[in-house]
Enzyme design. Structure first.
Site, PDB file in Angstrom:
ATOM      1  N   HIS A   1     -28.123  68.974  18.629  1.00  0.00           N
ATOM      2  CA  HIS A   1     -29.188  69.929  18.297  1.00  0.00           C
ATOM      3  C   HIS A   1     -28.648  71.356  18.250  1.00  0.00           C
ATOM      4  CE1 HIS A   1     -33.354  71.617  18.471  1.00  0.00           C
ATOM      5  NE2 HIS A   1     -32.707  72.611  19.074  1.00  0.00           N
ATOM      6  N   GLU A   2     -28.005  71.785  19.326  1.00  0.00           N
ATOM      7  CA  GLU A   2     -27.529  73.162  19.379  1.00  0.00           C
ATOM      8  C   GLU A   2     -26.458  73.422  18.333  1.00  0.00           C
ATOM      9  OE1 GLU A   2     -29.064  75.430  20.896  1.00  0.00           O
ATOM     10  OE2 GLU A   2     -30.377  74.091  22.057  1.00  0.00           O
TER      11      GLU A   2
ATOM     12  N   HIS B   1     -27.901  74.669  15.179  1.00  0.00           N
ATOM     13  CA  HIS B   1     -28.063  76.126  15.132  1.00  0.00           C
ATOM     14  C   HIS B   1     -26.740  76.807  14.778  1.00  0.00           C
ATOM     15  CE1 HIS B   1     -32.151  76.304  16.562  1.00  0.00           C
ATOM     16  NE2 HIS B   1     -31.874  75.718  17.709  1.00  0.00           N
TER      17      HIS B   1
ATOM     18  N   HIS C   1     -26.138  76.702  11.163  1.00  0.00           N
ATOM     19  CA  HIS C   1     -26.998  77.671  10.494  1.00  0.00           C
ATOM     20  C   HIS C   1     -26.356  79.057  10.517  1.00  0.00           C
ATOM     21  CE1 HIS C   1     -31.575  78.637   9.835  1.00  0.00           C
ATOM     22  NE2 HIS C   1     -30.845  78.907   8.772  1.00  0.00           N
TER      23      HIS C   1
END
Length: 687
Positions: free
Chosen positions: A472-473, A476, A479
């Site tokens: 999940h992290e 980021h 991104h």
């Protein structure tokens, strides 16, 4: 006109770092460097703003110097904000207490500067046909920022708003510091190893290591940010499960040295006042006005539509878990510290899988290199090379360089895995440097988790939650490092809060993707892959566990809304009223299940009282609508394929805030989002 460097002397912040990608020279930065650096950065930024001028007003003489302004201050802030979260100290907290009000006042002054606002407003009112889409969005972004900061208020209104913002900045820091201190203070100390029965051996070793770090005999179970603690899924000792749970939910509560209740109630009151001053009904209205959700009513409709089916599922699971509790020889009702434990046992019975026993297959380095990095290579053509020659801000930190498929370096990536007393709880991504073609900067991103540290020489084995959080992290991080925009204000994760979780949630899908998992999920001692059928069982168990996952997150989202839909006309809530308000709000929304409390209680809800998610915690579900639909798109088109990653990166990940998020989604999916994939994933559709 150019503005000179206001520094006297040889500060490590005086000039752009000469290290690759502008990586800060951490070995030369001391706690005494921040005060003068902040003062110089504020002074320079103020002068740069004052120098913006020229007639007629154009994009080139207004927006470009505005984007160039503040680079020194951003350099100092980037380091300080990361370190206050990851390696805080009494000295840094003292600096924060002194500097934070100054920073808040400074940024208020910038955003409410009347001459600057007049120029931005003029551009906003009359965009030129020759502007790019990114230029149009930059002007809109700055105009909205300034309007919401109170630039349109009279002098008295701006003065009061500045006072509110200054106090809120101090309150947010106070909440974070108190919560970190209480989380450390309430870690559960165990002297008899027999009480730890059920915990995997490496988790016991990590608990021993935590005790040694604190100078204690025995074992220490540290607390994660969530209400439900990972250890309660494994501990056979019911009384110890209770102690761990009660320590978790008591953080910041009545009678604690680090009581957060007065801090949070004052925060709520000030946010309500600020919203009224700016023309909004309440803080939730103020927040949603800058998101993709059309209105607070739309948010509430979405959340409340999920309550009844989620609660029905939760009650059915509670009854099944209660049967297991009674079969285990215990009388009475299921308790919240029992739920994770018996949910694990139920999953084992239903799917013939011991989730806690899978940790030996999820060794951290292999997960990172053969899982997380391999997915990024397969999708986006990225490769990663550790840079031992570059130093992080703490000995725990590893630094990697990121290369695109041509072999060109595009970013640095710092990873900080382990919990420590100087680090706040939770998991997050941040940046030291943002990508910008205008400024010629490339990203320097960080990933932080809070994994219990194993003893020296022992492998780090992940729980399923930690495995998922790592993917999940890293979503980021992708991104941030794939950002390809001109203007810093639109770079990377600079998108509306209610879609910022979308790319990271999509990246979770690869954690159990068969081809990938067969590569990285290898027993750390034997090298054997996961036993046949385990992946399918994990997916089935994850879907079956949605009763817990959906209900606890809905509780937190609705609690967030309850606090932030309060208006200045409502009766004040004092510190002693916090628990009652929380219970009454959850009951009113229909998510009051004593055995299944919200993911966060008010007194330790850092996302909304010390972070950027106030009235916006709903974004995890809002983003998941896009996520679930995008996961279907990947699956329908063959999964881990380079051409799919290229499209997702080109249309969405690389564009940051330079495009409308919903238009970017439609460019990938070929249509607007549908909610049905989310409802199916969460088990909220009829059979």
């Amino acid at each position: 006109m150019p503005v000179g460097n206001p520094f006297d002397g040889d500060s490590p912040f005086a000039r752009t770092s000469d290290l690759p990608y502008g990586l800060p020279p951490f070995d030369r930065i001391g706690s005494g460097d921040y005060r003068p650096a902040f003062a110089a950065g504020i002074a320079q930024h103020r002068a740069e703003i004052a120098a913006i001028g020229g007639e007629p007003v154009t994009f080139e003489n207004t927006m470009e110097p505005l984007e160039r302004a503040g680079t020194l201050l951003a350099r100092v802030e980037g380091v300080f904000e990361n370190l206050i979260s990851t390696d805080s100290s009494d000295e840094l907290r003292a600096v924060e207490a002194e500097v934070l009000p100054q920073l808040t006042a400074h940024f208020d002054a910038v955003l409410t500067d009347q001459a600057l606002f007049a120029r931005v407003a003029a551009l906003h009112a009359a965009p030129e046909a020759s502007w790019t889409t990114e230029q149009v969005r930059l002007v809109r972004r700055w105009y909205l920022d300034m309007q919401r900061a109170g630039a349109g208020l009279d002098a008295a209104g701006r003065a009061r708003l500045a006072e509110i913002n200054a106090e809120l900045s101090v309150l947010g820091s106070d909440f974070r510091n108190k919560l970190q201190a209480d989380t450390n203070a309430l870690a559960v100390h165990v002297t008899d190893v027999g009480e730890l029965d059920g915990l995997p051996e490496d988790a016991i070793a990590a608990a021993r290591s935590s005790a040694v770090d604190r100078g204690l005999d025995g074992y220490v179970l540290t607390l994660s940010l969530f209400t439900a603690q990972p250890a309660t899924a494994s501990l056979t000792n019911r009384d110890l499960r209770r102690r761990v749970f009660e320590a978790s939910v008591s953080r910041g509560g009545r009678g604690n040295e680090h009581d957060t209740r007065a801090t949070l109630t004052r925060t709520v009151a000030l946010r309500a006042e600020r919203a009224r001053l700016l023309g909004y009904r309440h803080h939730a209205d103020y927040v949603v006005a800058d998101q993709t959700a059309p209105s607070v009513e739309d948010v509430m409709t979405t959340l409340q539509a999920m309550v009844t089916p989620a609660m029905d599922n939760a009650r059915a699971e509670r009854d099944a878990l209660t049967d297991l509790l009674h079969a285990d020889g215990h009388d009475g009702p299921l308790q919240p510290w029992d739920w994770p434990y018996y949910a694990r046992i139920l999953a084992e019975q239903r799917f013939s899988i011991d989730t806690a026993g899978l940790r030996p297959w999820f060794e951290l380095n292999r997960v990172l290199h053969d899982g997380v990095f391999a997915a990024a290579t397969g999708l986006y053509g990225l490769t990663f090379e550790r840079r031992p020659d570059l130093r992080g801000y703490h000995p725990d930190v590893d630094v990697y360089e990121v290369f695109d498929e041509t072999g060109a370096g595009i970013a640095l990536f710092l990873v900080d895995w382990y919990a420590r007393p100087s680090k706040r709880g939770g998991a997050w991504m941040n940046t030291f440097v943002d990508q910008s073609h205008l400024l010629g900067t490339r990203p320097v991103a960080t990933l932080n988790l809070n994994i219990p540290r194993p003893p020296t020489g022992s492998p780090t084995l992940l729980t399923l939650d930690e495995l998922n959080t790592t993917f999940h992290e890293f979503g980021h991080v992708l991104h941030g490092v794939l950002s390809d925009v001109t203007y810093r204000r639109l770079s990377g994760t600079s998108v509306p809060r209610d879609v910022v979780e979308f790319p990271s949630q999509v990246n979770e899908m690869w954690s159990l993707w068969p081809a990938l998992a067969n590569s990285y999920a290898r027993h750390h001692e034997t090298g054997e892959p996961l036993p046949e059928g385990v992946l399918d069982a994990l997916v089935a168990a994850e879907q079956a566990g949605q009763a817990f996952a959906t209900t606890e997150i809905l509780g937190a989202m609705l609690l967030d809304q309850a606090w932030h839909q309060r208006t200045v006309d409502d009766d004040p809530i004092g510190p002693d009223d916090v628990a009652a308000f929380e219970a009454e709000s959850l009951a009113a929304y229909g998510v009051c299940l004593p055995e299944l409390p919200p993911r966060y209680g008010s007194t330790y809800f850092a996302h909304i009282f010390a972070g950027g998610y106030s009235a916006g915690y709903y974004s995890y579900i809002w983003s998941e609508v896009l996520d679930a639909d995008t996961v279907d798109w990947f699956v329908e088109n063959g999964g881990l394929r380079r051409e799919l990653g290229a499209k997702f990166a080109a249309e969405l990940l690389s564009r940051g805030g330079a495009v409308d998020p919903m238009e970017a989604f439609a460019a990938v999916r070929g249509r607007p989002p549908r909610i049905e994939p989310l409802l199916e994933r969460r088990g909220l559709t009829s059979p």
